[in-house]
Design a protein around this motif. Structure first.
Motif, PDB file in Angstrom:
ATOM      1  N   ARG A 169     -34.425  39.971  -2.205  1.00  0.00           N
ATOM      2  CA  ARG A 169     -34.911  39.642  -4.524  1.00  0.00           C
ATOM      3  C   ARG A 169     -36.385  40.349  -4.844  1.00  0.00           C
ATOM      4  O   ARG A 169     -36.440  40.386  -5.269  1.00  0.00           O
ATOM      5  N   GLY A 223     -39.467  40.240 -13.304  1.00  0.00           N
ATOM      6  CA  GLY A 223     -40.416  39.776 -13.371  1.00  0.00           C
ATOM      7  C   GLY A 223     -41.456  40.816 -13.846  1.00  0.00           C
ATOM      8  O   GLY A 223     -42.054  40.787 -14.902  1.00  0.00           O
ATOM      9  N   ARG A 244     -48.795  33.783  -6.661  1.00  0.00           N
ATOM     10  CA  ARG A 244     -47.310  32.810  -5.764  1.00  0.00           C
ATOM     11  C   ARG A 244     -46.157  33.523  -5.509  1.00  0.00           C
ATOM     12  O   ARG A 244     -46.370  33.645  -4.022  1.00  0.00           O
ATOM     13  N   HIS A 304     -33.378  37.064 -14.988  1.00  0.00           N
ATOM     14  CA  HIS A 304     -34.865  37.000 -14.214  1.00  0.00           C
ATOM     15  C   HIS A 304     -34.202  34.799 -13.560  1.00  0.00           C
ATOM     16  O   HIS A 304     -33.665  35.067 -12.404  1.00  0.00           O
ATOM     17  N   SER A 327     -36.866  31.107  -2.203  1.00  0.00           N
ATOM     18  CA  SER A 327     -36.409  31.688  -1.201  1.00  0.00           C
ATOM     19  C   SER A 327     -36.978  30.894  -0.510  1.00  0.00           C
ATOM     20  O   SER A 327     -37.698  29.641  -0.578  1.00  0.00           O
ATOM     21  N   HIS A 385     -47.925  32.604 -11.630  1.00  0.00           N
ATOM     22  CA  HIS A 385     -46.348  32.832 -10.779  1.00  0.00           C
ATOM     23  C   HIS A 385     -46.265  34.032 -10.006  1.00  0.00           C
ATOM     24  O   HIS A 385     -45.440  34.075  -8.814  1.00  0.00           O
ATOM     25  N   SER A 392     -41.655  36.032  -1.297  1.00  0.00           N
ATOM     26  CA  SER A 392     -40.360  36.428  -1.993  1.00  0.00           C
ATOM     27  C   SER A 392     -39.670  37.767  -2.918  1.00  0.00           C
ATOM     28  O   SER A 392     -38.868  37.477  -3.525  1.00  0.00           O
TER      29      SER A 392
HETATM   30  C1  HEM Z   1     -41.724  35.414 -18.570  1.00  0.00           C
HETATM   31  C2  HEM Z   1     -42.230  35.461 -17.543  1.00  0.00           C
HETATM   32  C3  HEM Z   1     -41.090  34.273 -16.150  1.00  0.00           C
HETATM   33  C4  HEM Z   1     -40.534  33.577 -16.153  1.00  0.00           C
HETATM   34  C5  HEM Z   1     -40.389  32.575 -17.170  1.00  0.00           C
HETATM   35  C6  HEM Z   1     -40.812  33.280 -15.108  1.00  0.00           C
HETATM   36  C7  HEM Z   1     -39.706  32.278 -14.224  1.00  0.00           C
HETATM   37  C8  HEM Z   1     -38.945  31.071 -12.846  1.00  0.00           C
HETATM   38  C9  HEM Z   1     -38.906  31.264 -12.790  1.00  0.00           C
HETATM   39  C10 HEM Z   1     -38.502  29.505 -13.899  1.00  0.00           C
HETATM   40  C11 HEM Z   1     -38.873  30.250 -11.223  1.00  0.00           C
HETATM   41  C12 HEM Z   1     -38.042  29.542 -10.296  1.00  0.00           C
HETATM   42  C13 HEM Z   1     -39.576  29.316  -9.144  1.00  0.00           C
HETATM   43  C14 HEM Z   1     -40.005  29.052  -9.666  1.00  0.00           C
HETATM   44  O1  HEM Z   1     -40.422  28.218 -10.706  1.00  0.00           O
HETATM   45  O2  HEM Z   1     -41.380  29.611  -8.571  1.00  0.00           O
HETATM   46  C15 HEM Z   1     -38.944  32.360 -10.980  1.00  0.00           C
HETATM   47  C16 HEM Z   1     -38.721  33.248  -9.701  1.00  0.00           C
HETATM   48  C17 HEM Z   1     -39.244  34.109  -9.159  1.00  0.00           C
HETATM   49  N1  HEM Z   1     -39.672  35.495 -10.365  1.00  0.00           N
HETATM   50 FE1  HEM Z   1     -40.502  34.890 -11.968  1.00  0.00          FE
HETATM   51  N2  HEM Z   1     -41.129  34.568 -13.910  1.00  0.00           N
HETATM   52  C18 HEM Z   1     -41.645  35.123 -14.972  1.00  0.00           C
HETATM   53  C19 HEM Z   1     -41.996  36.329 -14.525  1.00  0.00           C
HETATM   54  C20 HEM Z   1     -42.199  37.038 -13.339  1.00  0.00           C
HETATM   55  C21 HEM Z   1     -42.651  37.956 -12.798  1.00  0.00           C
HETATM   56  C22 HEM Z   1     -44.159  38.115 -13.175  1.00  0.00           C
HETATM   57  C23 HEM Z   1     -42.047  38.418 -11.101  1.00  0.00           C
HETATM   58  C24 HEM Z   1     -43.387  39.315 -10.606  1.00  0.00           C
HETATM   59  C25 HEM Z   1     -43.507  39.982 -10.745  1.00  0.00           C
HETATM   60  C26 HEM Z   1     -41.432  37.713 -11.448  1.00  0.00           C
HETATM   61  C27 HEM Z   1     -40.768  36.663 -10.107  1.00  0.00           C
HETATM   62  C28 HEM Z   1     -40.510  35.751  -9.221  1.00  0.00           C
HETATM   63  C29 HEM Z   1     -39.496  36.392  -8.538  1.00  0.00           C
HETATM   64  C30 HEM Z   1     -39.173  37.307  -7.207  1.00  0.00           C
HETATM   65  C31 HEM Z   1     -38.596  34.652  -7.844  1.00  0.00           C
HETATM   66  C32 HEM Z   1     -38.392  34.496  -7.208  1.00  0.00           C
HETATM   67  C33 HEM Z   1     -38.928  33.382  -6.278  1.00  0.00           C
HETATM   68  C34 HEM Z   1     -38.357  32.906  -5.235  1.00  0.00           C
HETATM   69  O3  HEM Z   1     -37.477  32.594  -5.068  1.00  0.00           O
HETATM   70  O4  HEM Z   1     -39.086  32.093  -4.801  1.00  0.00           O
HETATM   71  N3  HEM Z   1     -41.291  36.698 -12.529  1.00  0.00           N
HETATM   72  N4  HEM Z   1     -39.432  32.904 -11.843  1.00  0.00           N
END
Ligand code: HEM
Ligand code: FES
Lengths: 265, 187, 368
Positions: A143, A150, A132, A251, A262, A129, A138
């Protein structure tokens, strides 16, 4: 055949038109646009989503659904972990044999497997994730903050896995934790063997010693033992999941508030 | 520049927040500022005290640990040039006898705390975790361990037995192996 | 067959493996056409074929099929696949940009209903994943070793696989660096990325050309310095933390003397032919200068314009970035970057010269 069919659809209609059903679901079948809005607005679980979204952003090609999968695995782990807690006692005397019993004396003896392999899978999906999110850029404005949240979620995921690793109390467990926690001894200033720690002295007495350094706080003792098992258990079952759940709420909220998934401007 | 525009476009709140913050900074009167400062100071102090207390909570006053000293038998029980591994399991100590006397080595690897094995054929302690090697004296000579194994206090008890006290530690790199109690000299 | 196995064993030695991966990654940034579908089909087919027929080799099977190592096989294939997938989409978008078209993500701007378009995708993901996890759990029992015994460390003793990158760093750096400082820098560094990277392009779509430097640095850190170390730590590190090729027998008794040499030994003993000075500061002065140069002087030198640097140093100039990012972002970024590079640097120094410490003050646990 015809008759059976009409009986089923009659029963379905009777159910969905009953007062009970209508009190739970505040919308009709999700076939009209009006109901497509209502389903998102009236359901607490679905309201994480917007009503409409840009087509590119919801493609598997773009998100790989990795964040969603990570969240799903978190839910699976919470649930299976809860079930494991009914049988597992975090003491040196019982821990190991309780783990054996979980496989042998309990029906559906795969609960431990689901929990363990689910945890491995979650670590992999968090990495992917993050990968990606990086590759689509993103994390860029607006963001930045959610990327930071994250990163903390990533660390929490690893810590959850790490604390769980000790609980079976086998050779793999204690040596991994012994080696891992010994690094805390090397924390500058806070660990007995950290650089600069030796400078913290009152006369002849070292202010930081093996009884009060960073490693001790982690283990609750000078070496991995009974107290450590209890500390890791509490962190694993309550402390860390709670923190992770709160941060996940932030988040997801921020994903929405930052303008949804994004996309190119 | 392009970035500024994008930011403004996606995030209207951001645009509104900036001028507002500027104005607010000017609007705070001296009097108001004093109260604010007082309030935040108290808040910070209370938070710090709370965190400190919580931190202290993680360090119990009493710890049940196995007794740290034990009697290992008479000096004559130990043969010259032999590493005695009988006490490894129960007390995490090797007792070694050489020409001049006896010393007690801790079995905790100074790298990250694994338990090395005594390989008598190669006459060295070898740690299985990352391969650190130590001579019979405890001095490190290979692998990642940064310093020699630690020694414990070793003296003769009144009944003539060898008494090992694990609560006292002697480190070679701190010059503590010259301490008379780190080494039981036998005539 | 034997020849092939020996070749793979040789290529899996730390030096060769690490060098090949680094060079391969860098080349793939230059010749981006290899991120195509055709190359991917061939690569994955060959790789999977070799990987799974290798299961016939008992030594390979023993390690790869160990229950706790099964996730690493997933890591290997998933990371490889998604790296290709991200780069492939990036390269495709780059072609569109070059042709003056919109990127793919821009072509699909219209809004669609989340129910059913997204909700059903999510449901499907959940069901597939749930079933997959169930099958995995039924087929493969979770391992349980002997009960804990504080007097007997198994050989080798490994951290959980996701920390093997850290454990690998521990071979080259002392715990205070590898276990405390570097992990902190990784976390802080990751969080700082959005604030250091001011490139407004490539936000919200896959691309490579528009953010070459960012992607190159990130991929090097993620793939080579993290995932590769995890994989080699799991599959190739054996008893006594020695390196074994994938087809090699894990011999508990293989002895590899690890003689430690410090920079101070090189300078005083081998260079000047005299004993180490007793004053620790004098003893370590060269190492101290080297470290201070690396963290203190090098970033400043790199900020200078090309022509102001001596000829042989011109290639290190990052003046372009200094101009673009401003001093605060530049220095933060460069220091994090140098910290990252300090790992491979020390690795090569170890492999080439058996170097253990650049600066060694065991008296106060300050070794670098
Ligand atoms: C327990 C861990 C995490 C969960 C459950 C989670 C869950 C989610 C979900 C459901 C989304 C919606 C889009 C997608 O599915 O890709 C999302 C977006 C996002 N996540 Fe996470 N995430 C986690 C960890 C992280 C980590 C490790 C990072 C980066 C270091 C991160 C950064 C982001 C960002 C910047 C978005 C917005 C992406 C966009 O708008 O394209 N997240 N996250
Ligand atoms: S713990 Fe002994 S070598 Fe690492």
């Amino acid at each position: 055949m015809e008759k059976v069919w009409s009986a089923i659809s009659g029963a379905w209609d009777a159910t969905t038109e009953s007062q009970v059903w209508k009190s739970v679901f505040r919308h009709g079948a999700v076939t009209s646009n009006r109901n497509r809005v209502l389903v998102m607005m009236s359901n607490v679980f679905l309201h994480l989503h917007p009503v409409k979204s840009r087509k590119a952003g919801i493609k598997l090609r773009y998100t790989w659904c990795m964040g969603g999968i990570t969240f799903f695995l978190f839910l699976v782990l919470t649930f299976t972990g809860l079930l494991l807690m009914f049988y597992y006692r975090p003491t040196v005397q019982y821990a190991y044999s309780d783990i054996i019993d979980l496989g042998e004396h309990v029906p559906l003896g795969v609960m431990r497997e689901l929990h363990r392999w689910g945890a491995h899978a979650m670590v992999i999906t968090v990495w992917l994730h993050m990968f990606r999110v990086f590759m689509t850029g993103s994390y860029k404005p607006p963001r930045e903050f959610n990327w930071g949240i994250g990163v903390i979620l990533l660390v929490l995921t690893l810590l959850l896995s790490f604390t769980g690793y000790l609980l079976p109390w086998d050779q793999l467990a204690i040596w991994a934790i012994t080696v891992g926690s010994n690094m805390a001894r090397a924390t500058p200033l806070l660990g007995t063997e950290g650089p600069l720690t030796a400078a913290l002295k009152l006369g002849e007495i070292n202010l930081v010693n093996s009884g009060n350094d960073a490693r001790f706080a982690l283990l609750g003792a000078r070496s991995v033992g009974e107290n450590t098992l209890l500390r890791f258990y509490v962190l694993h079952c309550v402390g860390l999941p709670l923190a992770a759940a709160v941060l996940m709420a932030v988040h997801f909220w921020r994903v929405r508030k930052d303008g949804g998934i994004s996309g190119p401007m | 520049m392009a970035q500024e525009e994008k930011k403004a476009a996606t995030d209207g709140a951001d645009k509104a927040a900036k001028p507002a913050a500027k104005k607010k900074g000017k609007d705070v009167s001296r009097r108001e500022f004093n109260w604010l400062a007082l309030g935040w100071t108290f808040f910070a102090a209370a938070t710090a005290a709370g965190l400190g207390a919580m931190g202290r909570f993680m360090f119990p006053n009493v710890l049940t640990e196995p007794p740290s000293s034990f009697k290992a038998g008479l000096p004559s029980d130990f043969a010259i040039g032999v590493v005695d591994t009988r006490f490894k399991e129960a007390y995490q100590v090797w007792i070694v006898r050489n020409e001049e006397g006896i010393y007690a080595l801790s079995t905790i690897c100074t790298h990250l705390g694994c338990t090395p094995n005594w390989l008598s054929a190669e006459s060295k302690f070898k740690c299985p975790c990352h391969g650190s090697g130590f001579y019979m004296s405890g001095i490190n000579f290979e692998g990642p361990a940064p310093r020699p194994l630690e020694r414990h206090r070793i003296v003769l008890a009144e009944d003539g037995q060898v008494l090992v006290d694990k609560s006292r530690i002697y480190k070679q790199e701190a010059g503590q192996w010259s301490d008379p109690e780190s080494f039981l000299t036998l005539a | 067959m034997e020849f092939f196995k020996n070749a793979v064993n040789w290529a899996s030695g730390p030096t060769v493996l690490f060098t090949l991966s680094t060079v391969g990654l860098l080349l793939s940034f230059k010749y981006t056409q290899i991120w195509s579908k055709k190359v991917a089909y061939i690569f994955f087919a060959v790789f999977a074929l070799v990987y799974f027929t290798s299961m016939l080799d008992p030594n390979f099977y023993l390690i790869v099929a160990k229950p706790d190592n099964v996730p690493i096989t997933f890591v290997l294939f998933l990371v490889a696949f998604f790296t290709w997938y991200a780069m492939y989409q990036g390269v495709e978008n780059d072609k569109r940009i070059e042709a003056g078209e919109d990127v793919l993500e821009k072509q699909e701007q219209e809004k669609v209903w989340v129910w059913p378009d997204l909700v059903y995708t999510e449901l499907l993901c959940m069901v597939i994943l749930g079933v997959g996890l169930m099958v995995w759990s039924i087929l493969l029992p979770a391992p349980l070793e002997q009960p804990a015994n504080p007097a007997d460390s198994p050989n080798p003793s490994k951290a959980p696989w996701y920390f093997l990158g850290l454990q690998e760093m521990l071979v080259y750096y002392d715990p205070w660096l590898a276990g405390v400082v570097f992990p902190t820098l990784i976390i802080v560094g990751l969080m700082a990325i959005p604030y250091i990277d001011t490139n407004p392009k490539g936000n919200g779509y896959f691309t490579f050309k528009e953010r070459k430097a960012e992607i190159a640095i990130f991929l090097y850190g993620f793939l080579v310095l993290w995932v590769l170390l995890v994989i080699s730590g799991t599959f190739l590190r054996g008893p006594n933390w020695n390196f074994f090729g994938p087809y090699e027998y894990w011999d508990q008794h293989r002895i590899e003397p690890l003689l430690n040499v410090h920079v101070s030994d090189f300078f005083w003993v081998r260079g000047l032919g005299r004993p180490l000075p007793s004053n620790p500061i004098v003893r370590e002065f060269l190492g101290i200068i080297l470290v201070l140069f690396y963290v203190g002087v090098l970033p400043v030198l790199m900020a200078r314009p090309r022509e102001k640097l001596p000829k042989f140093l011109q290639w290190i100039s990052l003046n372009k970035y200094f101009q673009k990012m401003g001093p605060a972002r530049y220095y933060l970024g460069v220091i994090l970057f140098l910290a990252m590079l300090s790992l491979p640097i020390k690795m090569y120094l170890r492999w080439a010269f058996n170097l253990k410490y650049v600066v060694a003050f065991p008296e106060i646990f300050f070794n670098i």
